[in-house]
Design a protein around this motif. Structure first.
Motif, PDB file in Angstrom:
ATOM      1  N   ALA A 126       0.789  -1.250   0.078  1.00 17.30           N
ATOM      2  CA  ALA A 126       0.058  -0.106   0.083  1.00 17.30           C
ATOM      3  C   ALA A 126       0.673   1.074   0.034  1.00 17.30           C
ATOM      4  O   ALA A 126       0.453   2.213  -0.671  1.00 17.30           O
ATOM      5  CB  ALA A 126      -0.909   0.084   1.193  1.00 17.30           C
ATOM      6  N   ILE A 127       2.108   1.222   0.669  1.00 20.06           N
ATOM      7  CA  ILE A 127       2.820   2.391   0.778  1.00 20.06           C
ATOM      8  C   ILE A 127       3.561   2.696  -0.349  1.00 20.06           C
ATOM      9  O   ILE A 127       3.455   3.766  -1.123  1.00 20.06           O
ATOM     10  CB  ILE A 127       4.038   2.122   1.870  1.00 20.06           C
ATOM     11  CG1 ILE A 127       3.475   1.714   3.271  1.00 20.06           C
ATOM     12  CG2 ILE A 127       4.752   3.385   2.150  1.00 20.06           C
ATOM     13  CD1 ILE A 127       2.250   2.843   3.860  1.00 20.06           C
ATOM     14  N   LEU A 128       4.140   1.618  -1.104  1.00 20.87           N
ATOM     15  CA  LEU A 128       4.861   1.629  -2.443  1.00 20.87           C
ATOM     16  C   LEU A 128       3.585   2.232  -3.569  1.00 20.87           C
ATOM     17  O   LEU A 128       4.322   2.778  -4.318  1.00 20.87           O
ATOM     18  CB  LEU A 128       5.389   0.287  -2.748  1.00 20.87           C
ATOM     19  CG  LEU A 128       6.568  -0.065  -1.905  1.00 20.87           C
ATOM     20  CD1 LEU A 128       6.775  -1.514  -2.039  1.00 20.87           C
ATOM     21  CD2 LEU A 128       7.474   0.678  -2.056  1.00 20.87           C
ATOM     22  N   VAL A 129       2.467   1.747  -3.538  1.00 19.43           N
ATOM     23  CA  VAL A 129       1.155   2.084  -4.378  1.00 19.43           C
ATOM     24  C   VAL A 129       1.200   3.657  -4.282  1.00 19.43           C
ATOM     25  O   VAL A 129       0.900   4.241  -5.168  1.00 19.43           O
ATOM     26  CB  VAL A 129       0.098   1.244  -4.370  1.00 19.43           C
ATOM     27  CG1 VAL A 129      -1.025   1.975  -5.207  1.00 19.43           C
ATOM     28  CG2 VAL A 129       0.495  -0.344  -4.771  1.00 19.43           C
ATOM     29  N   ARG A 130       1.071   4.069  -2.792  1.00 19.38           N
ATOM     30  CA  ARG A 130       0.787   5.473  -2.715  1.00 19.38           C
ATOM     31  C   ARG A 130       1.938   6.303  -3.210  1.00 19.38           C
ATOM     32  O   ARG A 130       1.450   7.266  -3.831  1.00 19.38           O
ATOM     33  CB  ARG A 130       0.613   5.590  -1.360  1.00 19.38           C
ATOM     34  CG  ARG A 130       0.494   7.014  -0.723  1.00 19.38           C
ATOM     35  CD  ARG A 130      -0.972   7.425  -1.174  1.00 19.38           C
ATOM     36  NE  ARG A 130      -1.934   6.943  -0.452  1.00 19.38           N
ATOM     37  CZ  ARG A 130      -2.130   7.164   0.913  1.00 19.38           C
ATOM     38  NH1 ARG A 130      -1.717   8.098   1.610  1.00 19.38           N
ATOM     39  NH2 ARG A 130      -3.282   6.576   1.546  1.00 19.38           N
ATOM     40  N   THR A 144      -1.029   0.184   8.103  1.00 20.07           N
ATOM     41  CA  THR A 144      -1.444   1.277   8.979  1.00 20.07           C
ATOM     42  C   THR A 144      -0.124   1.773   9.884  1.00 20.07           C
ATOM     43  O   THR A 144       0.163   2.952   9.852  1.00 20.07           O
ATOM     44  CB  THR A 144      -2.246   0.675   9.977  1.00 20.07           C
ATOM     45  OG1 THR A 144      -3.754   0.623   9.167  1.00 20.07           O
ATOM     46  CG2 THR A 144      -2.793   1.991  10.993  1.00 20.07           C
ATOM     47  N   VAL A 145       0.810   0.612  10.108  1.00 21.16           N
ATOM     48  CA  VAL A 145       1.854   0.924  11.075  1.00 21.16           C
ATOM     49  C   VAL A 145       2.754   1.712  10.151  1.00 21.16           C
ATOM     50  O   VAL A 145       3.325   2.538  10.556  1.00 21.16           O
ATOM     51  CB  VAL A 145       2.445  -0.281  11.609  1.00 21.16           C
ATOM     52  CG1 VAL A 145       3.754   0.182  12.318  1.00 21.16           C
ATOM     53  CG2 VAL A 145       1.317  -0.747  12.516  1.00 21.16           C
ATOM     54  N   LEU A 146       3.011   1.005   8.811  1.00 27.87           N
ATOM     55  CA  LEU A 146       3.906   1.692   7.763  1.00 27.87           C
ATOM     56  C   LEU A 146       3.787   3.133   7.481  1.00 27.87           C
ATOM     57  O   LEU A 146       4.414   4.003   7.205  1.00 27.87           O
ATOM     58  CB  LEU A 146       4.301   0.713   6.999  1.00 27.87           C
ATOM     59  CG  LEU A 146       4.882  -0.498   6.979  1.00 27.87           C
ATOM     60  CD1 LEU A 146       4.909  -1.529   5.750  1.00 27.87           C
ATOM     61  CD2 LEU A 146       6.275  -0.328   7.539  1.00 27.87           C
ATOM     62  N   ALA A 147       2.419   3.337   7.288  1.00 31.74           N
ATOM     63  CA  ALA A 147       1.963   4.572   6.940  1.00 31.74           C
ATOM     64  C   ALA A 147       2.133   5.695   7.885  1.00 31.74           C
ATOM     65  O   ALA A 147       2.375   7.010   7.542  1.00 31.74           O
ATOM     66  CB  ALA A 147       0.538   4.527   6.692  1.00 31.74           C
ATOM     67  N   PHE A 148       2.108   5.219   9.197  1.00 36.34           N
ATOM     68  CA  PHE A 148       2.377   6.079  10.357  1.00 36.34           C
ATOM     69  C   PHE A 148       3.710   6.519  10.421  1.00 36.34           C
ATOM     70  O   PHE A 148       4.113   7.580  10.586  1.00 36.34           O
ATOM     71  CB  PHE A 148       1.817   5.504  11.598  1.00 36.34           C
ATOM     72  CG  PHE A 148       2.335   6.374  12.922  1.00 36.34           C
ATOM     73  CD1 PHE A 148       1.721   7.421  13.455  1.00 36.34           C
ATOM     74  CD2 PHE A 148       3.544   5.741  13.704  1.00 36.34           C
ATOM     75  CE1 PHE A 148       2.044   8.325  14.146  1.00 36.34           C
ATOM     76  CE2 PHE A 148       3.796   6.462  14.890  1.00 36.34           C
ATOM     77  CZ  PHE A 148       3.258   7.783  15.464  1.00 36.34           C
ATOM     78  N   GLU A 172       0.814   9.399   8.619  1.00 36.09           N
ATOM     79  CA  GLU A 172      -0.460   9.293   8.616  1.00 36.09           C
ATOM     80  C   GLU A 172      -1.054   8.597  10.078  1.00 36.09           C
ATOM     81  O   GLU A 172      -0.616   7.424  10.366  1.00 36.09           O
ATOM     82  CB  GLU A 172      -1.137   8.384   7.345  1.00 36.09           C
ATOM     83  CG  GLU A 172      -0.849   8.964   6.149  1.00 36.09           C
ATOM     84  CD  GLU A 172      -1.649   8.098   5.170  1.00 36.09           C
ATOM     85  OE1 GLU A 172      -2.096   7.075   5.454  1.00 36.09           O
ATOM     86  OE2 GLU A 172      -1.562   8.540   3.740  1.00 36.09           O
ATOM     87  N   VAL A 173      -1.595   9.605  10.870  1.00 40.42           N
ATOM     88  CA  VAL A 173      -2.039   8.901  12.245  1.00 40.42           C
ATOM     89  C   VAL A 173      -3.222   8.342  12.058  1.00 40.42           C
ATOM     90  O   VAL A 173      -4.261   9.136  11.762  1.00 40.42           O
ATOM     91  CB  VAL A 173      -2.021  10.293  13.262  1.00 40.42           C
ATOM     92  CG1 VAL A 173      -2.124   9.625  14.607  1.00 40.42           C
ATOM     93  CG2 VAL A 173      -0.514  10.863  13.356  1.00 40.42           C
TER      94      VAL A 173
END
Length: 296
Positions: free
Chosen positions: A18-22, A255-259, A264-265
């Motif tokens: 998800a992070i890489l796609v973002r 979610t953890v990686l996005a934070f 992203e909280v």
């Protein structure tokens, strides 16, 4: 490394998707295509140079080849249907519906594979799906749930059913064939299907900047090789329902990686949903394996 530990590692690796796609600015179907293409290029040489794997290729029955190819097509349709559903319905509705895949896997495991799904496993599935659903609603963002359309919701369900088919096929075929020949056929079929999807959508195949190609390669190494490929190894050792429910840990990891990486909280609902999902995963994986070992 035990199968449960390997599965946990694979889910963490898949969470980076998800992070890489973002970070990528390429169309989602193009990103999915090159992720699978590069993954295929990374695993295929291993299948061709290892003596045992070359022998396994020769022993593949036509039925196994067909079903491995179907698994690849199912994976491609999963990517395409789920990504497209996000254009027609809310994030909450799309992610919640696609995360119902353990229910379809459980049905298929009983009906097709003859696997036993006990009450504790059913409880774990329900807990994990409920937690994943709560996470989705906590991340509803700008798309109100009331705006969800039947078309978008239907695509998300197609995404859930096709990824369930992918898991069930892997569980069945991996009992008879080794890992790298199997995933080579699956990924190749998936890539060819995504080529057709990208062509129909009218996206360019080339012309992307170097940054995008590096992201495509990262998607292949992380979520591809260390994510999906390890999951396919695990499918020889753990039941399909266990693997399917554990996959609900991916949004928790994301979610953890996005934070950490995107600042992203998560809100309170997302945090609680993540904890509930992890509880369901624990019941279905760790507790189930302990009971199995105890009975063995």
């Amino acid at each position: 490394m035990t199968p449960v530990a390997a599965l946990a590692f694979a889910i963490v690796a898949a969470s980076a998707s998800a992070i890489l796609v973002r970070w990528s600015r390429a169309p989602s179907s193009v990103a999915a295509l090159y992720r699978v293409v590069f993954t295929t290029l990374l695993v295929a040489p291993l299948a061709l140079v290892r003596t045992r794997d070359r022998a396994d290729f020769a022993r593949f029955s036509s039925r196994d080849v067909v079903f491995a190819a179907i698994a690849g097509v199912a994976l491609a349709v999963h990517f395409a249907a789920w990504f497209e559903s996000l254009n027609h319905t809310s994030v909450a509705a799309s992610v919640t519906l696609v995360q119902t895949q353990p229910i379809f896997v459980a049905i298929g495991a009983v009906a097709v594979l003859g696997e036993r799904v006990d009450r504790v496993t059913v409880l774990g599935i329900l807990i994990a799906v409920a937690g994943a659903a709560a996470m989705s609603f906590g991340d509803a963002g700008q798309a109100p749930i009331s705006d969800a359309t039947l078309y978008g919701n239907s695509l998300a369900v197609v995404g859930a059913i096709t990824v369930a088919g992918y898991v069930l096929a892997g569980r069945s075929i991996r009992q008879r064939v080794s890992l790298f020949p199997y995933v080579t056929i699956v990924y190749a079929a998936c890539a060819l299907t995504l080529v057709a999807i990208v062509a129909v959508q009218g996206h360019a195949f080339l012309g992307y900047p170097a940054r995008e190609w590096l992201l495509f390669l990262a998607m292949a190494i992380g979520p591809g090789v260390f994510g999906h490929t390890i999951v396919n190894w695990v499918l020889k050792h753990l039941e399909s329902v266990v693997v399917s429910v554990a996959w609900l840990g991916e949004p928790v990891g994301a979610t953890v990686l996005a934070f950490v990486l995107l600042s992203e909280v998560p809100d309170a609902i997302t945090l609680v949903g993540g904890l509930v999902a992890l509880a369901g995963i624990y019941v279905t994986t760790v507790r189930r394996e302990r009971r199995t070992d105890g009975n063995g």
